[in-house]
Scaffold this active site. Structure first.
Site, PDB file in Angstrom:
ATOM      1  N   TYR A 188       0.869  -1.161   0.026  1.00  0.00           N
ATOM      2  CA  TYR A 188       0.192  -0.152  -0.095  1.00  0.00           C
ATOM      3  C   TYR A 188       0.837   1.197  -0.173  1.00  0.00           C
ATOM      4  O   TYR A 188       1.541   1.427   0.682  1.00  0.00           O
ATOM      5  CB  TYR A 188      -0.994  -0.065   1.292  1.00  0.00           C
ATOM      6  CG  TYR A 188      -1.585   1.284   1.191  1.00  0.00           C
ATOM      7  CD1 TYR A 188      -2.763   1.495   0.419  1.00  0.00           C
ATOM      8  CD2 TYR A 188      -1.454   2.258   2.325  1.00  0.00           C
ATOM      9  CE1 TYR A 188      -3.373   2.646   0.433  1.00  0.00           C
ATOM     10  CE2 TYR A 188      -2.225   3.232   2.475  1.00  0.00           C
ATOM     11  CZ  TYR A 188      -3.077   3.652   1.579  1.00  0.00           C
ATOM     12  OH  TYR A 188      -3.873   4.704   1.457  1.00  0.00           O
ATOM     13  N   HIS A 237      -2.776  -1.047   6.169  1.00  0.00           N
ATOM     14  CA  HIS A 237      -3.849  -1.224   5.324  1.00  0.00           C
ATOM     15  C   HIS A 237      -4.647  -2.358   5.546  1.00  0.00           C
ATOM     16  O   HIS A 237      -5.221  -3.242   4.415  1.00  0.00           O
ATOM     17  CB  HIS A 237      -3.439  -1.046   3.794  1.00  0.00           C
ATOM     18  CG  HIS A 237      -4.432  -0.142   3.169  1.00  0.00           C
ATOM     19  ND1 HIS A 237      -5.603  -0.667   2.249  1.00  0.00           N
ATOM     20  CD2 HIS A 237      -4.588   1.247   3.197  1.00  0.00           C
ATOM     21  CE1 HIS A 237      -6.163   0.537   1.935  1.00  0.00           C
ATOM     22  NE2 HIS A 237      -5.565   1.660   2.530  1.00  0.00           N
TER      23      HIS A 237
END
Ligand code: MG
Length: 431
Positions: A188, A237
């Site tokens: 991410y 994330h």
């Protein structure tokens, strides 16, 4: 020959208009005359702004309703809401918000809450303009001069991440979020590394084990090269389990992260209090909350050290104010989500909360492109790592609708981003 497809049904007016009429005598005769959505994508990310117009010549308000992955649903939902508002006094903010929520019967969720947020922020904008004051003064005034901001540094290698972090620090930032790539796939916020899993069904898959090895190495190198002065943040994330979240938190303790973000997906938030108890580093969660009540539960159950919501997904700045008060009472700090999928109107609203709340911790930021500045005159920028609220009445941000129309929205690339990560065996990984 295929059958002709039936037309999309259009609503017909059936509820008596008096049901939604002004319920008491307002102290002024200014009334809402129109409510509409403006969609624009100056950075390729669809932004939705709701504009409320009034009977007072030129008096209007703007609010952010950006659900970038499903923006057309927000625009359609607004059609059901605008008739509740037209003819009403815009100063009855709380009553209008309750009307929008309760009239749906099934409330909450990101579509309805984004509409609620657009209406909420637009009404506060109007209130500020009517008072001739920035909204932060209507919230009780400042407790600090400005909001300290963090930006994102991400590279496919640790050294690339370090280079980006150095650039951000040189621009005056004291807080930097660090992310680095994985074999064949960007973790991410970071591009992929050049290597692949040769043995895997999905050679570009994301592997928790690999991630748990690489992340402490990333932090170690950052401390070595960037020093002790900078505050380091990191976003998981939502890709870990309760146990691996604790393992990661422990492995990072010696590098003193400012916070570790979204260690668990919302489906597992009832496990967060235990994870937070076992974590030696501060935990920041809430970005995926789609109701203020869910976010409040994170604070009340001591599941987080930082509450971070996407304000428009929980219903706007009024919901954010309630959470900030609760956070203050519970010793939790705020870190409102605000990267490029929040409009500059949302940034103004987040900063108004930041400078008025004793519970403020940190503000996420985004450096917008030139076209965004042209569309949103008056928007505030990060200067030396600070976001300082505008002193203009309301939010201080306007929208140039002609400029906005030059950047029409398509389907959001964020769909692919959210559902574009697979494990080495081919299974989708939840974002
Ligand atoms: Mg995040």
């Amino acid at each position: 020959m295929s059958e002709p497809r039936p037309q999309q049904p259009r609503p017909t007016e059936s509820t008596p208009p008096e049901t939604f009429a002004q319920p008491w005598e307002a102290r002024s005769d200014v009334r809402i005359t129109d409510v509409r959505a403006i969609v624009t994508a100056p950075e390729g990310i669809p932004l939705v702004v709701i504009k409320i117009e009034t009977s007072d010549d030129g008096l209007h308000g703007l609010g952010c309703a950006t659900f970038t992955q499903r923006w057309q649903a927000v625009v359609a939902y607004l059609e059901h809401v605008r008739r509740l508002l037209i003819g009403r006094y815009p100063g009855d903010i709380e009553d209008l918000l309750r009307l929008v929520r309760f009239s749906a019967y099934w409330r909450e969720g990101p579509v309805g809450n984004n509409v609620l947020s657009g209406v909420d922020m637009a009404l506060w904008d109007i209130a500020g303009k009517r008072a001739g004051a920035p909204v932060y003064e209507l919230f009780g005034g400042r407790v600090r001069a400005a909001a300290d901001v963090y930006l994102h540094a991400g590279g496919s290698t640790v050294e690339e991440t370090a280079d980006e972090a150095r650039e951000l620090m040189a621009s005056g930032l004291r807080h930097v979020r660090i992310q680095t790539g994985q074999p064949g796939i960007g973790h991410y916020g970071a591009p992929p590394t050049a290597d692949r899993y040769t043995w895997a069904k999905t050679p570009t898959g994301w592997r928790a084990e690999e991630y748990l090895r690489r992340t402490p190495a990333l932090f170690a190198r950052m401390r070595e090269t960037l020093g002790e002065e900078v505050e380091l943040l990191h976003d998981v994330h939502s890709r870990l389990t309760p146990k691996t979240a604790v393992l990661l938190a422990r492995s990072l303790e010696e590098y003193r992260p400012f916070f570790l973000e979204d260690v668990l997906a919302p489906e597992f938030w009832d496990r967060l209090p235990a994870v937070r108890d076992a974590s030696p580093v501060p935990i920041a969660v809430g970005e995926l909350a789609t109701s203020a009540s869910d976010a409040a539960r994170l604070i009340r159950t001591h599941a987080v050290d930082f509450i971070r919501c996407h304000l428009s997904d929980i219903g706007g700045v009024t919901a954010g104010r309630r959470l900030a008060v609760l956070a203050d009472l519970e010793g939790v700090r705020t870190a409102w989500h605000s990267p490029g999928d929040a409009s500059p109107v949302a940034v103004a609203a987040a900063v108004a909360l930041d400078v008025t709340s004793p519970a403020f911790g940190i503000q996420e930021g985004h450096v917008y492109n030139e076209a965004t500045h042209e569309i949103f005159p008056g928007m505030i920028d990060i200067v030396d790592g600070w976001l300082t609220p505008s002193d203009a009445p309301g939010w201080g941000v306007e929208i140039d609708e002609r400029a906005a129309a030059r950047f029409p929205a398509g389907f959001s690339g964020h769909d692919a981003w959210a559902a574009g990560v697979r494990a080495p065996d081919g299974a989708l990984v939840a974002p």
